[in-house]
Design a protein around this motif. Sequence first.
Motif, PDB file in Angstrom:
ATOM      1  N   UNK A 291       0.811  -1.224   0.000  1.00  0.00           N
ATOM      2  CA  UNK A 291       0.000   0.000   0.000  1.00  0.00           C
ATOM      3  C   UNK A 291       0.843   1.273   0.000  1.00  0.00           C
ATOM      4  N   UNK A 292       1.982   1.249   0.692  1.00  0.00           N
ATOM      5  CA  UNK A 292       2.853   2.432   0.723  1.00  0.00           C
ATOM      6  C   UNK A 292       3.405   2.738  -0.664  1.00  0.00           C
ATOM      7  N   UNK A 293       3.776   1.694  -1.401  1.00  0.00           N
ATOM      8  CA  UNK A 293       4.276   1.891  -2.771  1.00  0.00           C
ATOM      9  C   UNK A 293       3.189   2.496  -3.650  1.00  0.00           C
ATOM     10  N   UNK A 294       1.975   1.952  -3.551  1.00  0.00           N
ATOM     11  CA  UNK A 294       0.869   2.442  -4.368  1.00  0.00           C
ATOM     12  C   UNK A 294       0.508   3.879  -4.010  1.00  0.00           C
ATOM     13  N   UNK A 295       0.458   4.181  -2.710  1.00  0.00           N
ATOM     14  CA  UNK A 295       0.165   5.547  -2.275  1.00  0.00           C
ATOM     15  C   UNK A 295       1.250   6.502  -2.761  1.00  0.00           C
ATOM     16  N   UNK A 296       2.495   6.073  -2.712  1.00  0.00           N
ATOM     17  CA  UNK A 296       3.606   6.913  -3.174  1.00  0.00           C
ATOM     18  C   UNK A 296       3.465   7.233  -4.658  1.00  0.00           C
ATOM     19  N   UNK A 297       3.168   6.207  -5.457  1.00  0.00           N
ATOM     20  CA  UNK A 297       3.064   6.409  -6.904  1.00  0.00           C
ATOM     21  C   UNK A 297       1.875   7.297  -7.266  1.00  0.00           C
ATOM     22  N   UNK A 298       0.708   6.969  -6.692  1.00  0.00           N
ATOM     23  CA  UNK A 298      -0.486   7.759  -6.999  1.00  0.00           C
ATOM     24  C   UNK A 298      -0.327   9.194  -6.503  1.00  0.00           C
ATOM     25  N   UNK A 299       0.196   9.337  -5.287  1.00  0.00           N
ATOM     26  CA  UNK A 299       0.405  10.670  -4.736  1.00  0.00           C
ATOM     27  C   UNK A 299       1.373  11.490  -5.572  1.00  0.00           C
ATOM     28  N   UNK A 300       2.450  10.856  -6.033  1.00  0.00           N
ATOM     29  CA  UNK A 300       3.440  11.575  -6.840  1.00  0.00           C
ATOM     30  C   UNK A 300       2.850  11.981  -8.186  1.00  0.00           C
ATOM     31  N   UNK A 301       2.108  11.068  -8.825  1.00  0.00           N
ATOM     32  CA  UNK A 301       1.502  11.387 -10.118  1.00  0.00           C
ATOM     33  C   UNK A 301       0.542  12.564  -9.983  1.00  0.00           C
ATOM     34  N   UNK A 302      -0.309  12.529  -8.959  1.00  0.00           N
ATOM     35  CA  UNK A 302      -1.253  13.625  -8.745  1.00  0.00           C
ATOM     36  C   UNK A 302      -0.515  14.927  -8.473  1.00  0.00           C
ATOM     37  N   UNK A 303       0.505  14.856  -7.624  1.00  0.00           N
ATOM     38  CA  UNK A 303       1.238  16.049  -7.229  1.00  0.00           C
ATOM     39  C   UNK A 303       2.012  16.658  -8.392  1.00  0.00           C
ATOM     40  N   UNK A 304       2.738  15.831  -9.124  1.00  0.00           N
ATOM     41  CA  UNK A 304       3.581  16.355 -10.206  1.00  0.00           C
ATOM     42  C   UNK A 304       2.724  16.897 -11.334  1.00  0.00           C
ATOM     43  N   UNK A 305       1.553  16.295 -11.558  1.00  0.00           N
ATOM     44  CA  UNK A 305       0.657  16.791 -12.609  1.00  0.00           C
ATOM     45  C   UNK A 305       0.181  18.195 -12.271  1.00  0.00           C
ATOM     46  N   UNK A 306      -0.227  18.402 -11.022  1.00  0.00           N
ATOM     47  CA  UNK A 306      -0.684  19.719 -10.582  1.00  0.00           C
ATOM     48  C   UNK A 306       0.463  20.728 -10.636  1.00  0.00           C
ATOM     49  N   UNK A 307       1.614  20.327 -10.108  1.00  0.00           N
ATOM     50  CA  UNK A 307       2.761  21.245 -10.038  1.00  0.00           C
ATOM     51  C   UNK A 307       3.207  21.684 -11.431  1.00  0.00           C
ATOM     52  N   UNK A 308       3.284  20.754 -12.371  1.00  0.00           N
ATOM     53  CA  UNK A 308       3.736  21.100 -13.715  1.00  0.00           C
ATOM     54  C   UNK A 308       2.712  21.954 -14.448  1.00  0.00           C
ATOM     55  N   UNK A 309       1.434  21.674 -14.231  1.00  0.00           N
ATOM     56  CA  UNK A 309       0.385  22.471 -14.875  1.00  0.00           C
ATOM     57  C   UNK A 309       0.444  23.924 -14.419  1.00  0.00           C
ATOM     58  N   UNK A 310       0.570  24.125 -13.110  1.00  0.00           N
ATOM     59  CA  UNK A 310       0.614  25.484 -12.579  1.00  0.00           C
ATOM     60  C   UNK A 310       1.928  26.184 -12.932  1.00  0.00           C
ATOM     61  N   UNK A 311       3.024  25.431 -12.930  1.00  0.00           N
ATOM     62  CA  UNK A 311       4.321  26.026 -13.275  1.00  0.00           C
ATOM     63  C   UNK A 311       4.333  26.505 -14.722  1.00  0.00           C
ATOM     64  N   UNK A 312       3.704  25.735 -15.615  1.00  0.00           N
ATOM     65  CA  UNK A 312       3.685  26.102 -17.032  1.00  0.00           C
ATOM     66  C   UNK A 312       2.993  27.446 -17.248  1.00  0.00           C
ATOM     67  N   UNK A 313       1.996  27.762 -16.418  1.00  0.00           N
ATOM     68  CA  UNK A 313       1.277  29.032 -16.561  1.00  0.00           C
ATOM     69  C   UNK A 313       2.166  30.219 -16.257  1.00  0.00           C
ATOM     70  N   UNK A 314       3.226  29.997 -15.487  1.00  0.00           N
ATOM     71  CA  UNK A 314       4.163  31.071 -15.164  1.00  0.00           C
ATOM     72  C   UNK A 314       5.517  30.880 -15.851  1.00  0.00           C
ATOM     73  N   UNK A 315       5.551  29.940 -16.790  1.00  0.00           N
ATOM     74  CA  UNK A 315       6.787  29.631 -17.523  1.00  0.00           C
ATOM     75  C   UNK A 315       7.920  29.249 -16.575  1.00  0.00           C
ATOM     76  N   UNK A 316       7.547  28.459 -15.586  1.00  0.00           N
ATOM     77  CA  UNK A 316       8.527  27.930 -14.646  1.00  0.00           C
ATOM     78  C   UNK A 316       8.700  26.438 -14.895  1.00  0.00           C
ATOM     79  N   UNK A 317       9.733  25.865 -14.299  1.00  0.00           N
ATOM     80  CA  UNK A 317       9.993  24.444 -14.473  1.00  0.00           C
ATOM     81  C   UNK A 317      10.003  23.740 -13.125  1.00  0.00           C
ATOM     82  N   UNK A 318       9.571  22.480 -13.168  1.00  0.00           N
ATOM     83  CA  UNK A 318       9.544  21.641 -11.975  1.00  0.00           C
ATOM     84  C   UNK A 318      10.549  20.514 -12.164  1.00  0.00           C
ATOM     85  N   UNK A 319      11.314  20.224 -11.119  1.00  0.00           N
ATOM     86  CA  UNK A 319      12.268  19.119 -11.154  1.00  0.00           C
ATOM     87  C   UNK A 319      11.604  17.892 -10.532  1.00  0.00           C
ATOM     88  N   UNK A 320      11.185  16.906 -11.339  1.00  0.00           N
ATOM     89  CA  UNK A 320      10.449  15.754 -10.794  1.00  0.00           C
ATOM     90  C   UNK A 320      11.215  14.998  -9.708  1.00  0.00           C
TER      91      UNK A 320
END
Length: 610
Positions: A291-320
């Motif tokens: 469960x920890x592995x699954x939570x880590x993967x799902x949490x990271x996918x959700x988080x990085x998707x949000x972070x990259x979407x918002x960063x793109x609006x300000x022409x910023x970059x996210x380091x995965x």
Amino acid sequence: MGMCLPWANSDQRDQLMQLKSISKYIPVLDWGRRYDRTAFGNDMVAAIIVTIMLIPQSLAYALLAGLPPEAGLYASIAPIILYAIFGTSSTLAVGPVAVVSLMTAAAIGNVAAVGTIGYAVAALTLAALSGTILLMMGVFKLGFLANFLSHPVIAGFITASGILIAASQLKHILGVDAGGHNLWEIVSALFVKMPETNMTTVLIGIPTTVFLFWVRRGLKPALIKLGLGSRMADVITKAGPVMAVFATTLVVWYFHLVDAGVKVVGDVPQSLPPLTMPDFSVGLMADLLVPAVLISLIGFVESISVAQTLAAKRRQRINPNQELIGLGAANIGAAFTGGYPVTGGFARSVVNFDAGAQTPAAGAFTAVGLAIAAVALTPLVYFLPKATLAATIIVAVLSLVDFSILKTSWRYSKSDFVAVLATVLLTLGFGVEVGVTSGVVLSIGLFLYKTSRPHIAEVGLVPDTQHFRNINRHQVITDPHVLTIRIDESLYFANARYLEDYLLDRVVGEDTLKHVILMCSAINEIDLSAVESLEAINHRLDEMGITLHLSEVKGPVMDRLKCGSFLDELTGKVFMSQYEAITDLGTDPPMSKSKVVDAKPDPGKTAKAS
């Protein structure tokens, strides 16, 4: 560096270089040096708005995870500060989220009973495991692993989870005790308990839910019509859940509705997050590892998707990879301060962005606001009805439900549609753990299926050019003595035999065929299994009296081919370009001796390569 900073001596330059190197791993050392009053003002405004939003949300998500309400506040304090130090997004708001809360309840519900000390300790251990996994992935730069999770499949999982979460909260709206790990169990339990419905609770829960839906969609336009500025109307709208909390708490207290059976939050410790210790026993960690592995993967996918979407609006970059470290540190912080697994939330991050947050300091200020709430405001939520928190969750998670992904995937790819539909049905029918596991398996399976059957096109020469295109899509010149095949995929163990079977089936019965050219312009990688298949193809064609040639082989692929004996045994040549191959082989005759193949587009295969 010396040219840029002529005033700095060698020791100062060395220190600056060291600071720059360290700031890659501790980003606060980078943006912190440039922090100014303007950024401070913007961050403070954003923090106030997000804090107002997070107080009821944090309490509600703890309820969803089966934990005491204060656990939601605790999970929103230290993790946010740690992410502000190690994260790279200026607007990502870290804390409890609906899907991870549901996954937490499903995971620790298998090892301990809700409401026990063991349940809370298991939540700490799950956060510690998840944090460690994320941290190790970041250190070893394994952020790319999240790319193997198909976004349509993840969208299907989140949609099904939103339905499950909303259904699981209906018991609080109705004031009954009902549970279940999947939709059938939840609905069945609610049906059985329906006669025990507490009407007083219903009269609180349903109007609150309707009010929160209206707040989300209609309050801001209404306030603007009344003459309020957009910024002020937005702040009031974000405070909608707080208004619901205040009003329903006041009603329950004033009319003594606890005596009427309305369930309330009750006593919440009036303190800062305590120091806690997870249970690192081998047995518990083994039970929670998957469960920890699954939570880590799902949490990271959700988080990085949000972070990259918002960063793109300000022409910023996210380091995965650095994001993995930031999220790992946040989860480890939650494990030692009375929390549970956290990740970047979509709704709160968008609010943070819209409110004007400039740096991760906005998150740190939010943590301070929540800490003040944990110390000073918790006595005020004693009479807060659980139905209000349930309404908050329902309104929040239903925004995650998006059935349009089924329609979109059906139009684009039937295999994607089957994978999404299977994930949705498995999550609803068997629970979140089976759903997320199936989502991961289906994502990887879908990738392997697609790459194991690469698109292969037979190409010919476009008249009066040096370009070669698919004979089924363009009018091209071909020669009965030459067959040119273009492989639109890297070759590896899963698809090498497919190419071998395709090619040998294609040449059977072609008595006039003398040459086969493999056009390798789209091949970026090749492994040993694929080289062995090429050797087999070369040998079989040689037995048929057909010469095998390669064209447009990329450098890295050629390096691999040189490692073995394939090039020495190749019956034909390796050409720099496909046109050079045709010219060298003497197969560029006048049109009268050529075959012109009319374009035959297949409307059912719009994704086929040109």
